[in-house]
Design an enzyme around this catalytic site. Structure first.
Site, PDB file in Angstrom:
ATOM      1  N   ASP A 182      77.108  18.948  53.631  1.00  0.00           N
ATOM      2  CA  ASP A 182      78.507  19.017  53.806  1.00  0.00           C
ATOM      3  C   ASP A 182      78.836  20.279  54.532  1.00  0.00           C
ATOM      4  O   ASP A 182      78.331  21.246  54.291  1.00  0.00           O
ATOM      5  CB  ASP A 182      79.326  18.961  52.419  1.00  0.00           C
TER       6      ASP A 182
ATOM      7  N   TYR B 167      69.024  21.402  44.578  1.00  0.00           N
ATOM      8  CA  TYR B 167      70.508  21.993  44.804  1.00  0.00           C
ATOM      9  C   TYR B 167      70.799  22.898  43.715  1.00  0.00           C
ATOM     10  O   TYR B 167      70.334  22.825  42.691  1.00  0.00           O
ATOM     11  CB  TYR B 167      71.498  20.898  44.940  1.00  0.00           C
TER      12      TYR B 167
ATOM     13  N   ASP C 272      85.225  18.187  46.033  1.00  0.00           N
ATOM     14  CA  ASP C 272      84.959  19.580  46.098  1.00  0.00           C
ATOM     15  C   ASP C 272      85.969  20.653  46.439  1.00  0.00           C
ATOM     16  O   ASP C 272      86.896  20.047  46.258  1.00  0.00           O
ATOM     17  CB  ASP C 272      83.506  19.714  47.089  1.00  0.00           C
TER      18      ASP C 272
ATOM     19  N   ARG D 140      78.037  15.951  44.797  1.00  0.00           N
ATOM     20  CA  ARG D 140      79.681  15.805  44.252  1.00  0.00           C
ATOM     21  C   ARG D 140      80.155  14.852  43.437  1.00  0.00           C
ATOM     22  O   ARG D 140      80.945  15.185  42.589  1.00  0.00           O
ATOM     23  CB  ARG D 140      80.464  15.814  45.751  1.00  0.00           C
TER      24      ARG D 140
END
Length: 291
Positions: free
Chosen positions: A77, A105, A119, A212
């Site tokens: 992203d 992550y 987000d 997300r």
């Protein structure tokens, strides 16, 4: 001195040598993506820097036969940072393995606030109380999101509808239905820190997984809401942020050549997805570590 190569001729020879070295590069390496640019923008910037160093013309958008083959395996992203695997030359044919492979992550979520993008880059769409949520409750919820699960991708994503990215369609104000839930895999999910409203997760997942969506789903499971505040990809396949990701000051032909030499042998020792799935089926654990 007779026979000495000087001036413009020497520059021409040097440029041809550098260009030949660039066009001979082949394989996979990793770069660091900062917050802001899209993954595609970053790769285009990298490509432009390499072509400029080699004295080669930048191809126009209408050019199909690009002089330099380069691409990335696994979109990050715009608001995310971390490892972005890049294929160059024949290495572009290996990128599909990176798309399907495991990724790690580090995600910082915020309880009590939901956004349309899931987000911090989006507009706040909902706010709910979160003070009642305990660390133990969050740990228990994490167990529900470990293993093979079903996940609905976010509307703001690189997934396409009728040939266009869903995020672009939503931004234009068009009505877009969410994609149906699809199977994804979470190899491990651990709570690193819990200081409400913030919580930090370590996630290892397979291809097609959206952190997300995970954080949004966790918030709903806790009868509240949540969104991602910071997201960093720390590992993709065998490439780690600390050991392998080249920062922009290292985006040179020589540095990439050295990185390819160092990184390519890693691909032969990376555990297969089948092995990871087997190990996952044997043990579903969620750990918590306070820091």
């Amino acid at each position: 001195m007779a026979g000495t190569v000087r001036g413009p001729l020497l520059d021409t020879i040097r440029n041809k040598t550098v260009a030949a070295k660039l066009l001979s590069l082949s394989g996979l390496f990793a770069v660091y993506k900062p917050k802001g640019p899209t993954s595609a923008d970053l790769v285009n910037h990298l490509k432009a820097k390499l072509l400029e160093e080699a004295g080669l013309p930048k191809p126009s958008r209408n050019t199909r036969n690009h002089i330099l083959k380069i691409g990335h395996g696994g979109t990050l992203d715009s608001a995310a940072t971390g490892v972005l695997v890049v294929g160059i030359g024949e290495g572009t044919k290996m990128l599909s393995d990176m798309l399907a492979g495991s990724k790690k992550y580090l995600a910082i979520g915020q309880l009590g606030k939901a956004t349309n993008t899931f987000d911090s880059s989006g507009k706040v769409t909902e706010e709910k109380p979160y003070h009642q949520i305990t660390k133990e409750e969050l740990e228990n919820v994490l167990r529900k999101f470990t293993g093979s699960i079903m996940q609905v991708p976010p509307l703001y994503s690189a997934l396409k509808k009728d040939g266009q990215r869903m995020s672009a369609l939503v931004t234009k104000g068009e009505a877009v239905e969410p994609k149906p839930a699809r199977p994804v895999i979470v190899y491990s999910l651990s709570l690193r820190n819990f200081k409400p409203p913030l919580f930090t997760l370590d996630v290892e997942c397979g291809g097609g997984f959206y952190v997300r969506s995970l954080v949004n789903d966790i918030g709903r499971e806790l009868s509240s809401c949540a969104s991602v505040q910071e997201l960093t990809r720390t590992k993709q396949g065998p490439f780690t942020l600390e050991e392998h990701a080249l920062y922009e000051d290292k985006w040179t032909i020589d540095e990439i050549a050295r990185s390819l030499e160092h990184c390519m042998p890693l691909l032969s020792v990376e555990p297969s997805r089948k092995k990871l799935k087997t190990e996952l089926s044997e043990e579903h654990t969620v750990s918590c570590e306070d820091k």
